[in-house]
Design a protein around this motif. Structure first.
Motif, mmCIF file in Angstrom:
data_model
loop_
_atom_site.group_PDB
_atom_site.id
_atom_site.type_symbol
_atom_site.label_atom_id
_atom_site.label_comp_id
_atom_site.label_asym_id
_atom_site.label_seq_id
_atom_site.Cartn_x
_atom_site.Cartn_y
_atom_site.Cartn_z
ATOM 1 N N ALA A 125 6.222 123.609 18.498
ATOM 2 C CA ALA A 125 5.830 122.245 18.897
ATOM 3 C C ALA A 125 5.336 121.452 17.691
ATOM 4 C CB ALA A 125 4.748 122.318 19.972
ATOM 5 N N LEU A 126 4.536 122.086 16.833
ATOM 6 C CA LEU A 126 4.041 121.417 15.626
ATOM 7 C C LEU A 126 5.193 121.059 14.692
ATOM 8 C CD1 LEU A 126 0.869 123.572 14.883
ATOM 9 C CD2 LEU A 126 0.873 121.125 15.376
ATOM 10 N N GLU A 143 8.226 120.366 15.504
ATOM 11 C CA GLU A 143 8.936 119.207 16.057
ATOM 12 C C GLU A 143 8.153 117.908 15.841
ATOM 13 O OE1 GLU A 143 11.985 119.095 17.134
ATOM 14 O OE2 GLU A 143 12.226 121.256 16.831
ATOM 15 N N GLU A 144 6.805 118.001 15.816
ATOM 16 C CA GLU A 144 5.960 116.807 15.673
ATOM 17 C C GLU A 144 5.840 116.320 14.235
ATOM 18 O OE1 GLU A 144 2.053 117.354 17.319
ATOM 19 O OE2 GLU A 144 2.842 118.353 19.114
ATOM 20 N N ARG A 176 -3.148 113.559 8.714
ATOM 21 C CA ARG A 176 -2.146 114.448 9.308
ATOM 22 C C ARG A 176 -0.847 113.726 9.661
ATOM 23 N NH1 ARG A 176 -3.479 116.242 15.401
ATOM 24 N NH2 ARG A 176 -1.231 116.512 15.279
ATOM 25 N N ASN A 177 -0.906 112.432 9.961
ATOM 26 C CA ASN A 177 0.300 111.691 10.346
ATOM 27 C C ASN A 177 0.960 110.976 9.171
ATOM 28 O OD1 ASN A 177 0.226 112.381 13.126
ATOM 29 N ND2 ASN A 177 -1.442 110.913 13.419
ATOM 30 N N PRO A 182 5.723 114.603 10.820
ATOM 31 C CA PRO A 182 6.231 113.287 10.392
ATOM 32 C C PRO A 182 7.282 113.411 9.296
ATOM 33 C CG PRO A 182 4.027 113.667 9.527
ATOM 34 C CD PRO A 182 4.303 114.785 10.474
ATOM 35 N N TRP A 213 0.601 120.606 7.346
ATOM 36 C CA TRP A 213 1.377 121.010 8.524
ATOM 37 C C TRP A 213 1.949 122.416 8.333
ATOM 38 C CZ3 TRP A 213 2.414 118.332 13.142
ATOM 39 C CH2 TRP A 213 1.922 117.038 13.212
ATOM 40 N N LYS A 258 3.408 127.068 20.075
ATOM 41 C CA LYS A 258 2.597 126.068 19.380
ATOM 42 C C LYS A 258 3.205 125.752 18.015
ATOM 43 C CE LYS A 258 -1.273 123.687 18.495
ATOM 44 N NZ LYS A 258 -1.596 122.423 19.163
ATOM 45 N N ASP A 317 -6.623 118.973 13.399
ATOM 46 C CA ASP A 317 -6.689 117.873 14.376
ATOM 47 C C ASP A 317 -7.607 116.750 13.910
ATOM 48 O OD1 ASP A 317 -4.933 119.140 16.069
ATOM 49 O OD2 ASP A 317 -6.501 120.125 17.242
#
Length: 666
Positions: A217-218, A220-221, A190-191, A223, A199, A214, A185
């Motif tokens: 969800a990660l 799916e997130e 990270r993005n 980039p 990731w 979790k 985090d």
């Protein structure tokens, strides 16, 4: 060509670097290039000698490359000696040594030299920490990992991409996932698209602790995803038993599937007990032109071994040969195990003889194979051959020999092997070894000796010990001893069905139906459930599984008609249904009907109607075969002139011409 003891070697393989004048004009770049081209440690030592002769042994860059190459040639001790002789040690030398120690699995030494680095005042850099962290990860040292993390912060390297990935991975592997997530985090990168590895590591961490929502969800997130992202999620879902979701993710991959993707799925299906699905997927993979690797083959062969799927196993063996897959120890062991567990012990022996790479596991599989097939003499001979080759026995190989002695009733020989474990092999007996001796004595009806042996054990007897004694009590109908063993079992594991089932079976065998009902009521009141029995067999590459009284098979009418036919024929030959194996208080006619629908009998009837004359019928049973089914199969093998091979939870039974290989000692 040079011939030595009838073996031919090309002359070039004997070539050595010899003429001294060859090195006269060499300088640093020449020697570094030569070091990189060295093929083995001997060549590296020859180059090293010339470096010393040219007074370049104090050249840091050359020495760094020498240590690196020594590590690559698996001669890390040679690399250490070079390092220790170099006086002006710097960060480059420490980095290459720490990496070499880690890559040669000397993790403690890797950390030790990292600490020496600090004591000598050599400042670590961003290339030092990743390999120290990997060593910490391998050892699972949480405290050391925290200390290394502090050093990273002190050096201001916490935002280096490679260092941060290794740090997060370390926390994941030592199961401090909350710390890993916190670092993730806080990661400024990270993005960014290039952060995909970070990731993947965090998703793997969530999977490890079962936080699948979790992890999803990660996923799916993210980039950006690579094939490793998909494979990580698939593997995690399968490890957590979420097979349908894993299959959905796998099917959702389009052009991104690689051999690792297929292997993750096949291996995961196998671990979840979905062996037929694992095999179907393996053959689909082959049809689509994806070449299996060693782990894919091992997983598929393991599925065959667990289900007795010989036909599929043979096809996989052909695939190994046709693709020229290297028969290393892992693949060879899986192939050997498959043939042994599919009932073809002679084929297993041929594979064993042809393996060039044999480790302790290879020998243990072969010894186990001979033992569970009832060939105790061959098991002992194989054990002795292993020792003659210089391979030291381990607990598994000794247990295999003890098991073979137990199945064959060779009590004295088994006791002698047990006594020699510590004296000759320096192996400390485990609970499994003690249980094998209890089984050995119990099968032979030597209950007083078995009890004395249990009393003399240095370990506190567990469920397995009393279970071994209980099984023997049932075979010998020793009710009083069975009650003692059962009480011990229920004290140790009151929720385990085995103790109740054991005692209920003994009472039923003695016709004590009130006691049977009392035990079963106790099971019901405590919500204890027994595992259902099943039997399976492979026909035309497909597994067919049966349970007692099964009515779900597409050929059920043919199966029951065939079963009625063989039972009628067996009775004419002298077969008498052994109704004591029916564990309910019903009349004799009903008992015969109950016996007739046992899963192994249904599998036998199916085998007879589904395979041609002369084809061996191979049945796998998940529990111990009942005495009545055992008796019937002897008659059927003689009537049909067929070999019947039955693998139950304990051993193999080979029925031929009315005789079983166990000689009714089981």
């Amino acid at each position: 060509m040079k011939v030595i003891n009838n073996l031919k070697f090309p002359k070039k393989s004997l070539k050595i670097i010899n003429p001294i004048r060859h090195f006269e004009n060499f300088n640093e770049p020449h020697f570094i290039s030569l070091i990189h081209s060295s093929k083995n440690t001997l060549q590296l030592q020859q180059i090293h000698a010339q470096i010393i002769r040219k007074n370049l042994s104090s050249n840091s860059r050359i020495v760094t490359q020498l240590i690196s190459s020594a590590s690559l040639h698996k001669s890390i001790n040679y690399g250490l000696s070079i390092f220790n002789c170099f006086l002006d040690k710097n960060v480059f030398l420490f980095n290459v040594l720490i990496r070499g120690l880690k890559e040669n699995s000397l993790f403690e030494k890797s950390i030790l030299y990292f600490r020496k680095m600090d004591k000598m005042g050599v400042r670590p850099d961003k290339l030092t920490y990743p390999f120290v962290l990997k060593s910490v990860t391998a050892l699972g040292e949480k405290g050391v990992g925290g200390g290394v993390h502090c050093g990273i912060l002190k050096m201001g390297l916490e935002y280096d991409t490679f260092v941060r990935v290794c740090l997060v991975e370390m926390y994941v592997e030592v199961e401090l996932v909350d710390f890993a997530l916190q670092l993730f985090d806080e990661s400024p990168e990270r993005n960014k698209v290039e952060s995909v590895i970070l990731w993947n590591v965090v998703i793997n961490g969530c999977c490890k602790i079962g936080q699948m929502s979790k992890a999803l969800a990660l996923f799916e997130e993210m980039p950006e995803r690579n094939v490793g992202s998909w494979n990580t999620l698939i593997s995690g879902l399968l490890r957590n038993g979420e097979v349908d979701k894993a299959m959905g993710v796998f099917d959702g991959m389009t052009n991104e599937k690689n051999v690792v993707s297929w292997t993750c799925m096949i291996h995961g299906l196998m671990l979840n007990g979905l062996h037929q699905q694992a095999l179907d997927l393996f053959f689909k993979m082959v049809e689509e032109g994806v070449k299996p690797n060693g782990l894919t083959v091992v997983s598929a062969l393991s599925a065959c071994a667990k289900t007795g799927a010989l036909e599929a196993g043979s096809k996989i063996h052909d695939n190994i040969i046709n693709n020229g897959l290297h028969l290393n120890a892992a693949v060879g062991n899986a192939l050997l195990d498959m043939y042994a567990k599919c009932g073809y012990i002679e084929s297993a022996s041929l594979v064993f003889s042809g393996l060039k790479e044999k480790d302790i596991r290879t020998w243990s599989i072969m010894i186990w194979g001979w033992a569970i097939h009832g060939h105790v003499d061959k098991a002992i001979r194989c054990f002795e051959q292993m020792r003659l080759t210089g391979i030291k026995p381990d607990g598994v190989s000794v247990l295999a020999v003890l098991t073979g002695c137990s199945h064959a009733g060779q009590v004295d020989q088994g006791l002698q092997i047990f006594d020699s474990m510590q004296r000759e092999c320096s192996i400390e007996p485990t609970m499994k070894h003690y249980a094998a001796v209890v089984d050995l004595l119990g099968r032979a009806g030597r209950f007083d000796e078995a009890l004395k042996f249990i009393a003399s054990m240095p370990l506190k007897p567990d469920y397995v010990i009393w279970g071994a004694l209980f099984s023997a009590c049932r075979a010998h109908k020793n009710i009083e001893m069975a009650k003692v063993a059962s009480e011990k079992l229920l004290q140790l594991e009151p929720k385990h069905a085995g103790g109740y089932v054991f005692l209920s079976n003994v009472y039923a065998g003695a016709g004590r139906w009130d006691d049977v009902e009392r035990v079963r009521s106790s099971m019901k009141n405590k919500n204890v459930e027994k595992d259902p029995g099943w039997s399976s067999m492979e026909v035309d590459g497909q597994l067919h599984t049966f349970v007692a009284g099964d009515s779900g098979h597409t050929r059920k009418q043919e199966i029951y008609l065939k079963l009625e036919e063989i039972i009628t024929g067996a009775k004419q030959q002298g077969y008498m249904p052994e109704t004591e194996w029916v564990l309910h208080n019903i009349d004799e006619e009903e008992k015969e009907g109950a016996l007739g629908s046992h899963s192994e009998k249904l599998a036998l009837a199916f085998g007879l109607i589904s395979t041609g004359p002369g084809v061996i019928i191979m049945i796998v049973k998940n529990l111990r075969v009942c005495g009545d089914c055992h008796s019937l199969m002897k008659y059927v093998s003689r009537m049909s002139q067929r070999v019947i091979v039955l693998r139950d939870i304990k051993r193999f039974h080979h029925f031929k011409d009315g005789v079983c290989s166990c000689k009714d000692y089981w």
